[in-house]
Structure formats: C-alpha cells, structure tokens
Write an enzyme that holds these catalytic residues in place. Structure first.
Site, mmCIF file in Angstrom:
data_model
loop_
_atom_site.group_PDB
_atom_site.id
_atom_site.type_symbol
_atom_site.label_atom_id
_atom_site.label_comp_id
_atom_site.label_asym_id
_atom_site.label_seq_id
_atom_site.Cartn_x
_atom_site.Cartn_y
_atom_site.Cartn_z
ATOM 1 N N ASP A 11 2.841 2.925 14.573
ATOM 2 C CA ASP A 11 3.035 2.600 13.443
ATOM 3 C C ASP A 11 1.898 3.282 12.474
ATOM 4 O OD1 ASP A 11 2.486 0.411 11.829
ATOM 5 O OD2 ASP A 11 0.387 0.042 12.501
ATOM 6 N N SER A 12 2.204 3.208 10.995
ATOM 7 C CA SER A 12 1.914 3.706 10.430
ATOM 8 C C SER A 12 -0.307 4.118 10.557
ATOM 9 C CB SER A 12 1.611 3.091 9.142
ATOM 10 O OG SER A 12 1.246 1.873 9.130
ATOM 11 N N CYS A 74 5.695 -1.703 13.427
ATOM 12 C CA CYS A 74 5.610 -1.073 12.138
ATOM 13 C C CYS A 74 6.939 -2.283 11.242
ATOM 14 C CB CYS A 74 5.947 0.052 12.115
ATOM 15 S SG CYS A 74 4.678 0.365 10.065
ATOM 16 N N GLU A 152 -7.723 -0.233 8.246
ATOM 17 C CA GLU A 152 -7.831 1.461 8.587
ATOM 18 C C GLU A 152 -9.234 1.165 9.112
ATOM 19 O OE1 GLU A 152 -5.164 3.607 9.735
ATOM 20 O OE2 GLU A 152 -4.207 2.080 10.497
ATOM 21 N N CYS A 184 3.729 -7.613 8.737
ATOM 22 C CA CYS A 184 2.978 -5.899 8.968
ATOM 23 C C CYS A 184 1.600 -6.556 9.588
ATOM 24 C CB CYS A 184 2.044 -5.888 7.132
ATOM 25 S SG CYS A 184 1.203 -4.357 7.999
ATOM 26 N N HIS A 186 -0.465 -4.707 10.000
ATOM 27 C CA HIS A 186 -2.169 -5.196 10.772
ATOM 28 C C HIS A 186 -2.635 -6.248 10.220
ATOM 29 C CE1 HIS A 186 -1.730 -0.422 9.231
ATOM 30 N NE2 HIS A 186 -2.670 0.056 9.287
HETATM 31 N N1 DGL Z 1 1.609 -2.203 9.988
HETATM 32 C C1 DGL Z 1 3.143 -1.840 9.143
HETATM 33 C C2 DGL Z 1 4.000 -3.104 8.603
HETATM 34 O O1 DGL Z 1 3.583 -3.485 9.581
HETATM 35 C C3 DGL Z 1 2.860 -0.703 7.858
HETATM 36 C C4 DGL Z 1 1.839 -0.890 7.400
HETATM 37 C C5 DGL Z 1 1.085 0.391 5.663
HETATM 38 O O2 DGL Z 1 1.011 1.527 6.346
HETATM 39 O O3 DGL Z 1 1.801 0.106 4.534
HETATM 40 O O4 DGL Z 1 4.614 -2.449 8.203
#
Ligand code: DGL
Length: 264
Positions: A11-12, A74, A152, A184, A186
């Site tokens: 993931d990011s 992600c 984060e 997302c 996160h």
């Molecule tokens: N966790 C990521 C997603 O599912 C992206 C968050 C990001 O880096 O902007 O889209």
C-alpha cells in the site's frame, strides 16, 4: 511457483494493514510480506505514472523475496496501476476497489456515500464501477485530503482528525446517504470515530474481507494455497520513517512485529 512461498502485499503506507488483517484471519498458514510505501505517501494526488513506477519498484522487491501472489492493498494504486502489475508479473494479482456494488445492494435510502482519494474517484476504473453498479442509487463521492496523513502519523483519535472526518462525512449524511463506502484502505482505522459521527443507522462498508476471500480463491485455483491451518509469519518493510512505523505497528497489527527499511 509453490504453495510454500509467501504472499506479497503493499500500500502507499499503513492503510493496507487493514486488508492484511483480513488476509491473516482468512489464511492463517500463509507467510505474508508487507511493504508500506510511506516515504511516498499519500498516493492520492500523485499522477498515475508515478504510482505505476512505485508499484513496479515494490512488486520487483516482493518477487525477489519469493512472492507467489501480489495483493495491491490500495484503491488508488489499483485504479492507477493494476493493469501494469498484471502485465509485468505472471502470478495471481489481486486489487481492491470501492465496494459500490454491495453498498447499492444494501442502501434503504437509495443514497450511498463513497469516501476515497482524489486519484481513485477521478479514475476511469471508478467511473466504470459506478456505471456498472450504481444505476439504482444516487452515488455521492467525497475525497478526503489530509486524512491519510493523519493516519500515517498515528493520529487516529485527535480533535483535528475528528474535525476533518466530520467535514467529509457530514455532506454525505446531509445528502441522505445511509451507507458509506470506505474506498481507501487507510480509513478502516478510523472506524470507531466514523461510527460515532455517523450513528448506528448508517452502515459502513469496506471490502477487506472480500479481498481476502478472493485471494484465497485465486490461490486455490492456481494450486498455490498453503494447506497449513496456522503458523504463518509476517515481515514488514517501510520506505518511510522506520522508528515511527515501529511505534505505530502495535496499534495497527494484532501480533508483535518489527519493520525493516525498504530503500528501493
Ligand atoms: N490506502 C490508499 C488507498 O486505498 C491510498 C492512500 C493514499 O496514499 O492517498 O487508496
């Protein structure tokens, strides 16, 4: 390729750990490799070619460590780069996308709200999802700048995070949404805050468990599902601040874990 090889997940940043938790629950015998690309997060406003390049750097790293399958945990990277990843690697690749279909099936008010990054919401892939599954509901969308950065930083409960989340969720609720899609990976880490803000009448949908189920199915049909019922291990890497991830991991991952540095 053999069933004993690990599964690579990325993931990011730390968001994909919400998906990894579901994978661990579903597949307790698998060895899991996880890369948090926190040094390059957020992906949400990055151009697709930059996300493709990051995905390839991470994919190559995971393959070099023996991954038998890749999970793009992600939504933003799935939207921007999964076609490139699928074309590059000859192994099962599973992505994640906003759960528009189940949300449309579940809504009673006929309005759903999708919370996701700018990149996901602007992608042709998301437009296709809404076109295919959104016909019988009003689909409201909301990008959430700043939210990924708070997660984060491990800030899951402060007034500032609550204020940001409320500003994003309120217009959806005011628009009549009774079902919210966490688009997302996160955002599931803000689930309790969200439940407080939205109240018990609003359903929150996130596809992590469905991704884990789909992964299990893909491994099984490729003869790569590890038959062990437990004993799977995990390894974590981050391209961001290692000390910060090691502080955060105990709150986001249910077992003792130490991350390593990822430098590609
Ligand atoms: N966790 C990521 C997603 O599912 C992206 C968050 C990001 O880096 O902007 O889209």
């Amino acid at each position: 390729m053999t069933a004993d090889q690990p599964i690579g997940v990325f993931d990011s940043g730390v968001g994909g750990l919400s998906v990894l938790r579901q994978i661990r629950e579903r597949l307790p015998g698998e060895d899991l490799l996880y890369v948090a690309d926190s040094g390059h997060a957020p992906y949400g406003h990055r151009p697709a070619h930059a996300i493709e390049a990051r995905s390839i750097a991470i994919g190559d790293f995971l393959l070099a460590r023996g991954a038998k399958a890749l999970v793009v945990a992600c939504n933003t990277a799935t939207a921007a780069a999964i076609h490139v990843i699928r074309a590059r690697y000859g192994l099962p690749v599973v992505g994640i996308e906003p759960a528009v279909k189940p949300a449309v099936a579940a809504t009673r008010s006929g309005v759903i709200g999708v919370l996701a990054t700018h990149g996901t919401l602007k992608s042709p892939r998301f437009a296709g999802l809404v076109e295919r599954f959104g016909a019988h509901a009003r689909v409201m969308v909301q990008s959430c700048p700043g939210l990924v950065e708070r997660i984060e930083a491990g800030d899951l409960e402060s007034m500032e995070t609550r204020r940001l989340l409320e500003a994003y969720v309120r217009p959806l609720l005011d628009g009549g949404a009774d079902t919210l899609v966490l688009g997302c990976t996160h955002y599931p880490f803000l689930a309790s805050l969200l439940a407080e803000l939205a109240g018990p009448e609003v359903a929150v949908v996130e596809p992590g468990a469905a991704v884990a189920r789909h992964l299990a199915h893909r491994l099984e049909e490729s003869g790569l599902l590890r038959p062990r019922a437990d004993g799977g291990t995990e390894r974590f890497w981050t391209s961001g601040d290692l000390a910060q991830l090691n502080l955060l991991l105990p709150r986001l991952w249910p077992r003792p874990a130490r991350a390593e540095a990822f430098t590609s």
